[in-house]
Write a protein that holds these residues in place. Sequence first.
Motif, mmCIF file in Angstrom:
data_model
loop_
_atom_site.group_PDB
_atom_site.id
_atom_site.type_symbol
_atom_site.label_atom_id
_atom_site.label_comp_id
_atom_site.label_asym_id
_atom_site.label_seq_id
_atom_site.Cartn_x
_atom_site.Cartn_y
_atom_site.Cartn_z
ATOM 1 N N ASP A 78 6.034 9.591 23.909
ATOM 2 C CA ASP A 78 5.172 9.438 25.187
ATOM 3 C C ASP A 78 4.701 10.817 25.813
ATOM 4 O O ASP A 78 5.561 11.669 26.371
ATOM 5 C CB ASP A 78 6.103 8.720 26.421
ATOM 6 N N ILE A 79 3.497 11.009 25.415
ATOM 7 C CA ILE A 79 2.915 12.344 25.385
ATOM 8 C C ILE A 79 1.934 12.280 26.674
ATOM 9 O O ILE A 79 1.613 13.437 27.012
ATOM 10 C CB ILE A 79 2.135 12.760 24.201
ATOM 11 N N GLU A 80 1.972 11.260 27.371
ATOM 12 C CA GLU A 80 1.147 11.208 28.563
ATOM 13 C C GLU A 80 1.696 11.984 29.682
ATOM 14 O O GLU A 80 1.435 12.707 30.355
ATOM 15 C CB GLU A 80 1.094 9.999 29.195
ATOM 16 N N HIS A 81 3.175 11.882 29.616
ATOM 17 C CA HIS A 81 3.972 12.617 30.804
ATOM 18 C C HIS A 81 4.423 13.874 30.509
ATOM 19 O O HIS A 81 4.859 14.564 31.107
ATOM 20 C CB HIS A 81 5.219 11.580 31.152
ATOM 21 N N GLY A 84 5.481 17.937 25.176
ATOM 22 C CA GLY A 84 6.647 18.492 24.539
ATOM 23 C C GLY A 84 7.229 17.755 23.797
ATOM 24 O O GLY A 84 8.152 18.023 22.767
ATOM 25 N N VAL A 85 7.512 16.024 24.370
ATOM 26 C CA VAL A 85 8.118 15.328 23.382
ATOM 27 C C VAL A 85 7.681 15.343 21.831
ATOM 28 O O VAL A 85 8.602 14.935 21.047
ATOM 29 C CB VAL A 85 8.200 14.180 24.133
ATOM 30 N N LEU A 86 6.596 15.647 21.499
ATOM 31 C CA LEU A 86 6.269 15.561 20.391
ATOM 32 C C LEU A 86 7.233 16.689 19.424
ATOM 33 O O LEU A 86 7.503 16.395 18.270
ATOM 34 C CB LEU A 86 4.503 15.984 20.164
ATOM 35 N N ALA A 87 7.322 17.785 19.945
ATOM 36 C CA ALA A 87 7.963 18.928 19.367
ATOM 37 C C ALA A 87 9.490 18.575 19.261
ATOM 38 O O ALA A 87 10.081 18.715 18.437
ATOM 39 C CB ALA A 87 7.804 20.058 20.130
ATOM 40 N N PHE A 88 10.140 17.851 20.285
ATOM 41 C CA PHE A 88 11.346 17.163 20.152
ATOM 42 C C PHE A 88 11.586 16.685 19.366
ATOM 43 O O PHE A 88 12.494 16.594 18.243
ATOM 44 C CB PHE A 88 11.662 16.803 21.876
ATOM 45 N N GLY A 93 13.091 15.367 12.852
ATOM 46 C CA GLY A 93 12.679 15.133 11.729
ATOM 47 C C GLY A 93 11.614 14.098 11.491
ATOM 48 O O GLY A 93 11.567 13.117 10.729
ATOM 49 N N PHE A 94 11.094 13.815 12.711
ATOM 50 C CA PHE A 94 10.167 12.693 12.824
ATOM 51 C C PHE A 94 8.633 13.276 12.421
ATOM 52 O O PHE A 94 8.318 14.607 12.856
ATOM 53 C CB PHE A 94 9.777 11.969 14.333
ATOM 54 N N ILE A 95 7.793 12.375 11.814
ATOM 55 C CA ILE A 95 6.591 12.725 11.558
ATOM 56 C C ILE A 95 5.526 11.627 12.123
ATOM 57 O O ILE A 95 6.107 10.569 12.088
ATOM 58 C CB ILE A 95 6.159 12.971 10.100
ATOM 59 N N PRO A 96 4.094 12.006 12.408
ATOM 60 C CA PRO A 96 3.342 11.113 12.894
ATOM 61 C C PRO A 96 2.834 9.982 11.946
ATOM 62 O O PRO A 96 2.874 10.195 10.797
ATOM 63 C CB PRO A 96 2.079 11.800 13.445
#
Length: 116
Positions: A78-81, A84-88, A93-96
């Motif tokens: 959830d990058i709307e709120h 930074g959660v993307l970096a987390f 170890g997650f990738i898009p």
Amino acid sequence: MSLIMDAIKLSISEKLLHNLNYPFRTIPAMKIAKLAVDHNFSKKYKGIGTFMIANAELLAITCNTESCAARFLTVDADIEHDKGVLAFYEKNGFIPNTELYNKNRTTISMRKDIYK
Ligand SMILES: CC(C)(COP(=O)(O)OP(=O)(O)OC[C@H]1O[C@@H](n2cnc3c(N)ncnc32)[C@H](O)[C@@H]1OP(=O)(O)O)[C@@H](O)C(=O)NCCC(=O)NCCS
């Protein structure tokens, strides 16, 4: 954290990345539907979010030996709120997923190979 069973579609190159040599595009997964750490606790104890992801991974591996199948952990970050959660998730170890990537989305579909 709440977990649900999921399935993701991978492109040919994404399948190669994970050495998935079979003819199906849809791969079973376990999805992190909700993940949140109480602000007071995340200040006091570092690493709770990471700990919960490690737990989800263990659950998915156990699931494979007992009941349902999962090759990946998935999440809609959830990058709307909070961008930074993307970096987390990347640190964990997650990738898009390219299939569901869209510049205008408020979430980014991501996966983590639980056998890597
Ligand atoms: C995202 C969340 C679960 C992370 O939990 P946490 O316990 O703070 O995370 P951790 O302490 O395990 O952090 C691991 C690493 O990710 C980084 N990180 C965590 N949250 C981050 C954020 N929001 N932005 C940037 N980096 C972040 C940490 O700094 C740490 O990095 P380091 O190892 O280099 O020091 C928590 O911040 C939260 O509940 N956020 C609000 C709800 C939310 O956005 N949930 C996700 C919805 S998809």
